[in-house]
Motif scaffolding. Structure first.
Motif, mmCIF file in Angstrom:
data_model
loop_
_atom_site.group_PDB
_atom_site.id
_atom_site.type_symbol
_atom_site.label_atom_id
_atom_site.label_comp_id
_atom_site.label_asym_id
_atom_site.label_seq_id
_atom_site.Cartn_x
_atom_site.Cartn_y
_atom_site.Cartn_z
ATOM 1 N N THR A 15 0.837 -1.205 0.000
ATOM 2 C CA THR A 15 0.000 0.000 0.000
ATOM 3 C C THR A 15 0.864 1.245 0.000
ATOM 4 N N ARG A 16 1.938 1.231 0.779
ATOM 5 C CA ARG A 16 2.834 2.394 0.803
ATOM 6 C C ARG A 16 3.542 2.568 -0.531
ATOM 7 N N LEU A 19 1.044 4.114 -2.775
ATOM 8 C CA LEU A 19 0.882 5.503 -2.371
ATOM 9 C C LEU A 19 2.044 6.353 -2.867
ATOM 10 N N THR A 22 1.663 6.943 -6.511
ATOM 11 C CA THR A 22 0.597 7.913 -6.756
ATOM 12 C C THR A 22 1.091 9.326 -6.491
ATOM 13 N N ALA A 31 -3.899 14.350 1.364
ATOM 14 C CA ALA A 31 -4.314 13.025 1.821
ATOM 15 C C ALA A 31 -5.718 12.700 1.316
ATOM 16 N N LEU A 34 -5.427 11.720 -2.299
ATOM 17 C CA LEU A 34 -4.793 10.405 -2.409
ATOM 18 C C LEU A 34 -5.768 9.300 -2.014
ATOM 19 N N ALA A 35 -6.546 9.530 -0.978
ATOM 20 C CA ALA A 35 -7.513 8.526 -0.529
ATOM 21 C C ALA A 35 -8.577 8.275 -1.592
ATOM 22 N N LEU A 38 -7.213 5.618 -3.982
ATOM 23 C CA LEU A 38 -6.797 4.320 -3.445
ATOM 24 C C LEU A 38 -7.961 3.655 -2.716
ATOM 25 N N VAL A 45 -4.610 6.289 4.799
ATOM 26 C CA VAL A 45 -3.642 7.025 3.967
ATOM 27 C C VAL A 45 -2.724 7.850 4.861
ATOM 28 N N HIS A 48 -0.122 5.665 6.541
ATOM 29 C CA HIS A 48 0.930 5.267 5.603
ATOM 30 C C HIS A 48 1.821 6.455 5.222
ATOM 31 N N LEU A 49 1.223 7.620 5.073
ATOM 32 C CA LEU A 49 2.016 8.824 4.783
ATOM 33 C C LEU A 49 2.981 9.117 5.921
#
Length: 104
Positions: A15-16, A19, A22, A31, A34-35, A38, A45, A48-49
């Motif tokens: 997932t990271r 991300l 992306t 965020a 980005l969400a 995904l 998110v 992970h960020l």
């Protein structure tokens, strides 16, 4: 844990990695943006960020109420350099082993 370990740990999660890809294609994304791209929640998110930021792989910049993220490539270069060094050491070891097994 050293810097390379943080980087490899951050990149160990698919997932990271997604991300990070992306963010690389959408610099300065938030965020929330980005969400939307995904299949995970905004809260996930953000988690992970945080891991990517702790590893130095993304940079955050606050603009009013929003936080924008962008990839910072230098840590990736450090990890690639480390991997190349380790790979070179193994190449040397395998070459010595090959010569020892087949001295002809």
């Amino acid at each position: 844990m050293d810097a390379v370990a943080f980087i490899l740990n951050a990149l160990s999660d698919p997932t990271r990695r997604a991300l990070l890809e992306t963010i690389a294609s959408r610099p300065d994304a938030t965020a929330t943006e980005l969400a939307a791209e995904l299949p995970i929640t905004r809260q996930a998110v953000l988690k992970h960020l945080g891991a990517l930021a702790d590893a130095g792989l993304v940079d955050r910049e606050r603009s009013g109420r929003e936080v924008h993220y962008r990839v910072t490539p230098a840590p990736l270069s450090d990890a690639v350099s480390w991997m190349a060094d380790v790979g070179g050491q193994w190449d040397e070891r395998l070459a010595r082993l090959r010569r020892a097994v087949d001295p002809s």
